[in-house]
Enzyme design. Structure first.
Site, PDB file in Angstrom:
ATOM      1  N   LYS A 138       0.570  -1.304   0.247  1.00 29.10           N
ATOM      2  CA  LYS A 138       0.109   0.227  -0.856  1.00 29.10           C
ATOM      3  C   LYS A 138       0.955   1.083   0.150  1.00 29.10           C
ATOM      4  CE  LYS A 138      -4.549   0.525  -0.047  1.00 29.10           C
ATOM      5  NZ  LYS A 138      -5.734  -0.077  -0.725  1.00 29.10           N
ATOM      6  N   ASP A 184      -6.716   4.091  -5.185  1.00 31.61           N
ATOM      7  CA  ASP A 184      -7.739   4.030  -3.506  1.00 31.61           C
ATOM      8  C   ASP A 184      -8.507   5.134  -2.993  1.00 31.61           C
ATOM      9  OD1 ASP A 184      -7.782   1.440  -1.495  1.00 31.61           O
ATOM     10  OD2 ASP A 184      -7.332   3.592  -0.190  1.00 31.61           O
ATOM     11  N   PHE A 203     -20.002   8.187  -1.599  1.00 27.50           N
ATOM     12  CA  PHE A 203     -20.116   8.330  -3.495  1.00 27.50           C
ATOM     13  C   PHE A 203     -19.110   8.422  -4.096  1.00 27.50           C
ATOM     14  CE2 PHE A 203     -19.423  13.451  -1.312  1.00 27.50           C
ATOM     15  CZ  PHE A 203     -18.557  13.068  -1.878  1.00 27.50           C
ATOM     16  N   TRP A 261     -20.154   3.919  -6.148  1.00 22.90           N
ATOM     17  CA  TRP A 261     -20.368   4.210  -7.697  1.00 22.90           C
ATOM     18  C   TRP A 261     -20.572   2.745  -8.259  1.00 22.90           C
ATOM     19  CZ3 TRP A 261     -17.421   3.031 -11.785  1.00 22.90           C
ATOM     20  CH2 TRP A 261     -18.018   3.150 -13.082  1.00 22.90           C
TER      21      TRP A 261
HETATM   22  N1  GLU Z   1      -7.189   0.368  -3.504  1.00 18.28           N
HETATM   23  C1  GLU Z   1      -8.040  -1.125  -3.732  1.00 18.28           C
HETATM   24  C2  GLU Z   1      -7.977  -2.452  -2.598  1.00 18.28           C
HETATM   25  O1  GLU Z   1      -7.835  -1.761  -1.618  1.00 18.28           O
HETATM   26  C3  GLU Z   1      -7.431  -1.591  -5.511  1.00 18.28           C
HETATM   27  C4  GLU Z   1      -5.494  -1.763  -5.194  1.00 18.28           C
HETATM   28  C5  GLU Z   1      -5.277  -2.665  -6.124  1.00 18.28           C
HETATM   29  O2  GLU Z   1      -6.363  -2.506  -7.482  1.00 18.28           O
HETATM   30  O3  GLU Z   1      -4.311  -2.837  -6.379  1.00 18.28           O
HETATM   31  O4  GLU Z   1      -8.055  -3.708  -2.804  1.00 18.28           O
END
Ligand code: GLU
Length: 447
Positions: free
Chosen positions: A124, A164, A237, A242
């Site tokens: 992350k 994210d 939202f 969505w």
């Molecule tokens: N941020 C998204 C999650 O929490 C997607 C992460 C991604 O596609 O690498 O899983």
């Protein structure tokens, strides 16, 4: 397993990082029994290694705003675990981003990615940059400055960021543009969530919300119910809300509430396609106000300041916004208002007290790492398309997403079915994800 000792150790090494400690505590509680049946895990100190990120990059991001003033933010990438594949996970741009938040998200991501059936490790990243009120040019300049540092840490076989909270298709476009310039390679596999004309997967923007609704359907079917005709309250939202609203409506449910940091919009007759489309404009405006929906559709939506989506009577609650957005009091209010199912779409959207309340009061509950895994799973499908230089049709991607969500549900049932027959989805998801990562770590030796 000495959970208390491990937690005390972790708390001493990461003081005050409450979200991170909360996420680890939840997983350790779930896996304790299984862990104790595997002395080889204990011997290799799997848990002690798994709870620490592999590495953390921190960098300064300096950019110039529209007034010509110099701004400095902090940027991070946390590469958490690469036992089952290259690091994979989103970037979050939000004013509250601190290392604790990204550590919790990276830890969760490791288990979530393991559930998808695809070979992806956990990561992350993000920044305390606040997109609220920023112009398009400011967003671009920030993304470019962020990438001048990040690009050294990532790569298609190494670490693949995506979106994210605060990072959607527009930001991924700006980030990719700068990556390409710095790396001097057209290597689309380095980021996912790209535009459809330059390597993005069809359905990736919708995937988190669609996947969440497919999972919810499986959970309801297992409980002998169906989503058609049910009232759904959802928070947020943005992109995830969505996608969730779109699929909920397609499946015949009635979305009766959406919310934002400013309050809730109640929609007694259910959200319309026009309103769903308007959610995209609301995100692009960077105003971060759900009230805009009621201003645009005064006959259909009623805005109440300071209230959450959980104050609106519903059958199914779908938290789609932020961690810890649903408290124990909210859980009680939901039940009082007729809610009997909560599928967590945001990462760690429910506080521990809320989860315990749901579980102890017969309310169906499933955790984010299972429910929202369709987003990263479709990122995995985007990586496959990029690596083989092809793009699949919407049907092909949707069929694969369906299959993955069904398989995640099956894993939860396999590992979470209790002696009395009911399914503990929290346990199921945590144990299934843990077993896969732990086995891979064991087989790869002490590294
Ligand atoms: N941020 C998204 C999650 O929490 C997607 C992460 C991604 O596609 O690498 O899983």
């Amino acid at each position: 397993m000495k959970t208390a000792e491990i937690m005390a150790n972790l708390a001493a090494k990461h003081p005050g990082e409450n979200e991170y400690l909360q996420a680890v505590q939840e997983v350790l509680e779930s896996i304790e029994e299984v862990y104790n049946q595997h002395p080889e895990f204990e011997k290799a100190k799997i848990v002690e290694r798994m709870v620490e990120p592999d590495r953390i990059f921190t960098f300064r991001v300096t950019w110039v705003d529209d007034k010509g003033e110099v701004q400095t933010n902090l940027g991070y990438r946390i590469q958490f675990n690469s036992a089952i594949g290259p690091y994979k996970g989103g970037l979050r741009f939000h004013k509250a981003v601190v290392p604790s938040m990204l550590k919790f998200l990276g830890f969760e991501q490791t288990f979530k990615n393991a559930l998808t059936t695809l070979p992806m490790g956990g990561a992350k990243g993000g920044s305390d940059f606040d997109p609220v009120g920023k112009s398009n040019d400011e967003i671009m300049r920030f993304c470019q400055a962020f990438m001048t540092e990040l690009w050294q840490c990532i790569g298609p076989d190494q670490d693949i960021p995506a979106g994210d909270v605060g990072v959607g298709g527009r930001e991924i476009g700006f980030l990719y543009g700068m990556y390409k310039k710095l790396a001097r390679e057209y290597n689309t596999g380095v980021l996912t969530g790209k535009g459809a004309t330059w390597g993005g997967s069809i359905l990736r923007p919708e995937a988190t919300g669609f996947g969440a609704l497919y999972f919810t359907q499986h959970l309801l079917h297992k409980a002998g119910k169906d989503i058609a005709g049910k009232r759904v309250a959802l928070s947020g939202f943005g992109n995830v809300a969505w996608g969730a609203a779109t699929k909920a409506k397609q499946l015949g449910a009635k979305v009766v509430a959406i919310s934002g940091p400013d309050g809730v919009c109640e929609i007694p007759d259910g959200i319309t396609d026009e309103m769903i489309a308007y959610m995209l404009d609301m995100r692009a405006s960077n105003r971060n106000k759900v009230e805009d929906m009621a201003t645009k559709f005064p006959e259909k939506a009623k805005f109440t300041a300071g209230k959450k989506a959980w104050s609106v009577p519903c059958d199914i609650a779908l938290p789609c916004a932020f961690q810890n957005e649903l408290s124990e009091d909210d859980a009680k209010e939901l039940q009082k208002n007729g809610c009997w199912c909560c599928c967590e779409v945001s990462n760690m959207g429910c506080q521990p007290g809320a989860i315990h309340y749901f579980q102890n009061n017969g309310i169906l509950f499933a955790p984010g790492k299972a429910v929202n895994a369709g987003g990263v799973a479709t990122s995995g499908l985007e990586m496959t398309q990029n690596a083989s230089h092809i793009s699949w049709s919407a049907k092909e991607v949707d069929d694969k997403l369906h299959f993955i969500m069904e398989s995640i549900h099956e894993q939860c049932v396999k590992y979470g079915t209790q002696p009395d027959g009911h399914v503990d989805y929290v346990k199921g998801a945590n144990i299934a994800g843990f077993m896969k990562v732990a086995t891979a770590m064991l087989e790869q030796g002490i590294i």
